[in-house]
Design a protein around this motif. Structure first.
Motif, PDB file in Angstrom:
ATOM      1  N   GLU A  65       0.858  -1.191   0.000  1.00  0.00           N
ATOM      2  CA  GLU A  65       0.000   0.000   0.000  1.00  0.00           C
ATOM      3  C   GLU A  65       0.887   1.231   0.000  1.00  0.00           C
ATOM      4  O   GLU A  65       1.819   1.342   0.808  1.00  0.00           O
ATOM      5  CB  GLU A  65      -0.928   0.028   1.216  1.00  0.00           C
ATOM      6  N   LEU A  66       0.588   2.159  -0.898  1.00  0.00           N
ATOM      7  CA  LEU A  66       1.363   3.386  -1.050  1.00  0.00           C
ATOM      8  C   LEU A  66       0.557   4.581  -0.566  1.00  0.00           C
ATOM      9  O   LEU A  66      -0.661   4.645  -0.758  1.00  0.00           O
ATOM     10  CB  LEU A  66       1.733   3.600  -2.519  1.00  0.00           C
ATOM     11  N   ALA A  67       1.243   5.525   0.053  1.00  0.00           N
ATOM     12  CA  ALA A  67       0.599   6.774   0.471  1.00  0.00           C
ATOM     13  C   ALA A  67       1.590   7.911   0.259  1.00  0.00           C
ATOM     14  O   ALA A  67       2.745   7.827   0.715  1.00  0.00           O
ATOM     15  CB  ALA A  67       0.165   6.711   1.931  1.00  0.00           C
ATOM     16  N   VAL A  68       1.153   8.955  -0.435  1.00  0.00           N
ATOM     17  CA  VAL A  68       2.003  10.117  -0.719  1.00  0.00           C
ATOM     18  C   VAL A  68       1.286  11.376  -0.249  1.00  0.00           C
ATOM     19  O   VAL A  68       0.087  11.562  -0.505  1.00  0.00           O
ATOM     20  CB  VAL A  68       2.320  10.223  -2.233  1.00  0.00           C
ATOM     21  N   VAL A  69       2.002  12.226   0.448  1.00  0.00           N
ATOM     22  CA  VAL A  69       1.436  13.496   0.889  1.00  0.00           C
ATOM     23  C   VAL A  69       0.939  14.256  -0.348  1.00  0.00           C
ATOM     24  O   VAL A  69       1.666  14.357  -1.351  1.00  0.00           O
ATOM     25  CB  VAL A  69       2.494  14.321   1.637  1.00  0.00           C
ATOM     26  N   PRO A  70      -0.303  14.762  -0.325  1.00  0.00           N
ATOM     27  CA  PRO A  70      -0.885  15.340  -1.545  1.00  0.00           C
ATOM     28  C   PRO A  70      -0.012  16.367  -2.261  1.00  0.00           C
ATOM     29  O   PRO A  70       0.092  16.357  -3.494  1.00  0.00           O
ATOM     30  CB  PRO A  70      -2.195  15.954  -1.041  1.00  0.00           C
ATOM     31  N   GLU A  71       0.658  17.250  -1.511  1.00  0.00           N
ATOM     32  CA  GLU A  71       1.442  18.296  -2.183  1.00  0.00           C
ATOM     33  C   GLU A  71       2.722  17.760  -2.831  1.00  0.00           C
ATOM     34  O   GLU A  71       3.400  18.499  -3.564  1.00  0.00           O
ATOM     35  CB  GLU A  71       1.774  19.427  -1.212  1.00  0.00           C
ATOM     36  N   TYR A  72       3.073  16.487  -2.599  1.00  0.00           N
ATOM     37  CA  TYR A  72       4.258  15.897  -3.213  1.00  0.00           C
ATOM     38  C   TYR A  72       3.908  14.898  -4.315  1.00  0.00           C
ATOM     39  O   TYR A  72       4.779  14.183  -4.802  1.00  0.00           O
ATOM     40  CB  TYR A  72       5.129  15.212  -2.157  1.00  0.00           C
ATOM     41  N   ARG A  73       2.647  14.846  -4.711  1.00  0.00           N
ATOM     42  CA  ARG A  73       2.261  13.917  -5.763  1.00  0.00           C
ATOM     43  C   ARG A  73       2.703  14.416  -7.139  1.00  0.00           C
ATOM     44  O   ARG A  73       3.017  15.582  -7.325  1.00  0.00           O
ATOM     45  CB  ARG A  73       0.742  13.709  -5.733  1.00  0.00           C
ATOM     46  N   ARG A  74       2.738  13.464  -8.080  1.00  0.00           N
ATOM     47  CA  ARG A  74       3.170  13.724  -9.458  1.00  0.00           C
ATOM     48  C   ARG A  74       4.634  14.156  -9.528  1.00  0.00           C
ATOM     49  O   ARG A  74       5.039  14.891 -10.437  1.00  0.00           O
ATOM     50  CB  ARG A  74       2.258  14.758 -10.141  1.00  0.00           C
ATOM     51  N   ARG A  75       5.412  13.685  -8.563  1.00  0.00           N
ATOM     52  CA  ARG A  75       6.851  13.918  -8.578  1.00  0.00           C
ATOM     53  C   ARG A  75       7.623  12.596  -8.604  1.00  0.00           C
ATOM     54  O   ARG A  75       8.839  12.594  -8.385  1.00  0.00           O
ATOM     55  CB  ARG A  75       7.280  14.736  -7.356  1.00  0.00           C
ATOM     56  N   GLY A  76       6.918  11.493  -8.805  1.00  0.00           N
ATOM     57  CA  GLY A  76       7.592  10.206  -8.874  1.00  0.00           C
ATOM     58  C   GLY A  76       7.797   9.517  -7.550  1.00  0.00           C
ATOM     59  O   GLY A  76       8.471   8.477  -7.486  1.00  0.00           O
ATOM     60  N   VAL A  77       7.212  10.058  -6.471  1.00  0.00           N
ATOM     61  CA  VAL A  77       7.421   9.473  -5.140  1.00  0.00           C
ATOM     62  C   VAL A  77       6.856   8.053  -5.072  1.00  0.00           C
ATOM     63  O   VAL A  77       7.546   7.116  -4.662  1.00  0.00           O
ATOM     64  CB  VAL A  77       6.778  10.361  -4.056  1.00  0.00           C
ATOM     65  N   ALA A  78       5.600   7.891  -5.472  1.00  0.00           N
ATOM     66  CA  ALA A  78       4.973   6.573  -5.406  1.00  0.00           C
ATOM     67  C   ALA A  78       5.676   5.576  -6.316  1.00  0.00           C
ATOM     68  O   ALA A  78       5.843   4.402  -5.965  1.00  0.00           O
ATOM     69  CB  ALA A  78       3.497   6.669  -5.762  1.00  0.00           C
TER      70      ALA A  78
END
Length: 307
Positions: A65-78
């Motif tokens: 299960e992946l979770a990324v802080v919303p303001e850091y999404r679409r930066r390749g974190v997940a």
């Protein structure tokens, strides 16, 4: 952080509390090993991955299960977290990475999470309707069934019922709809049950169990379980509900759910929300939930990628 991300995405988020997660991660358990990955940028935790390594049943699979802080999404974190998790699974000899999207639209199941999964080679394997019931429910009407009596217990299954209870748990594992998911039923044993109970107690969780006994034969015919944790008193969960195949068609689902719900809401603070998930094809159980007042809020979808 994982639950914080769910809170951003869902009207009624559900998940583990801090102590539940700590015990799951730090403890040694008979059925599963849990571990986590985190991505930190400039001292800020921007994303996490939770990995469940199954030790019984789906031993070829790692759930991620992946979770990324919303303001850091679409930066390749997940994507970075997923590839590290997939690499660990491959190195350990596992052949499938699976994941669950919790926040899909109730009708379509679609969300940014499903688009992410599809774009990275995952295939949708199953869907479950997420329903909630806001407590307390007034005027609960119990619906006894002739020829059956109700028994109840809390954190520990009574020894007298253990042999039959493991039969029902195994039946639940075999019969629950799983769509096209890679799924190996778990053959429950008393040892696995006691291990699961000990883990729940260590996590601070509480459980209410109600079962129906066929009075003529003494056979345990059905059961249901609900519970939660004082750490998050507003979030409660409907766990299993199962009716033995030879006793179906006797309205035992609602016969065990109502007294269990009554016991649960008598013992917890209010207001609270009870969560449940069922496959859309499990129409009998969804019909029971509808009678009790549950309403749909999301769709949970399961995805798999072969390594």
């Amino acid at each position: 952080m994982k639950f914080g991300v769910r809170r951003e995405e869902m009207e009624f988020p559900a998940g583990l509390g801090v102590e539940e997660a700590r015990v799951a991660m730090a403890g040694t358990h008979a059925d599963v090993r849990a571990e986590g990955l985190g991505l930190v940028e400039d001292g800020v935790w921007v994303g996490v991955a939770w990995l469940d390594w199954w030790l019984v049943g789906n031993t070829d699979t790692v759930d991620v299960e992946l979770a990324v802080v919303p303001e850091y999404r679409r930066r390749g974190v997940a994507s970075r977290l997923l590839e590290v998790a997939a690499g660990r699974a491959r190195d350990a000899g596992r052949r499938i990475v699976s994941g669950t999207n919790m926040a899909g639209d109730p009708e379509t199941g679609e969300s940014p999470g499903t688009a992410f999964a599809r774009a990275r080679g995952f295939v949708k394997k199953h869907a479950e309707l997420h329903q909630v019931l806001e407590l307390p429910v007034e005027d609960l009407v119990e619906q006894p069934v002739d020829g059956y009596e109700i028994v109840q217990w809390r954190e520990h299954t009574p020894d007298e019922w253990m042999p039959q209870f493991v039969e029902l748990l195994s039946g639940m594992s075999e019969d629950v709809p799983t769509g096209d998911r890679t799924d190996a039923p778990v053959r429950w044993t008393p040892e696995l049950v006691r291990d699961a109970e000990a883990r729940r107690v260590a996590q601070g969780r509480f459980t209410y169990t109600t079962a129906a006994v066929h009075t003529a034969s003494g056979e345990l015919a059905a059961y249901t379980q609900m519970g939660g944790t004082p750490e998050t008193p507003e979030r409660l969960n409907q766990y299993d509900t199962y009716v033995r195949r030879t006793h179906r068609g006797n309205r035992l689902g609602i016969a065990v759910k109502v007294p269990n719900l009554r016991a649960l809401q008598t013992g917890v603070a209010h207001p609270a929300v009870l969560h449940t998930w069922n496959a859309p094809e499990n129409t009998p159980m969804i019909a029971v939930n509808n009678k009790l007042g549950f309403r749909p809020v999301a769709q949970r979808t399961a995805w798999e990628r072969e390594l």
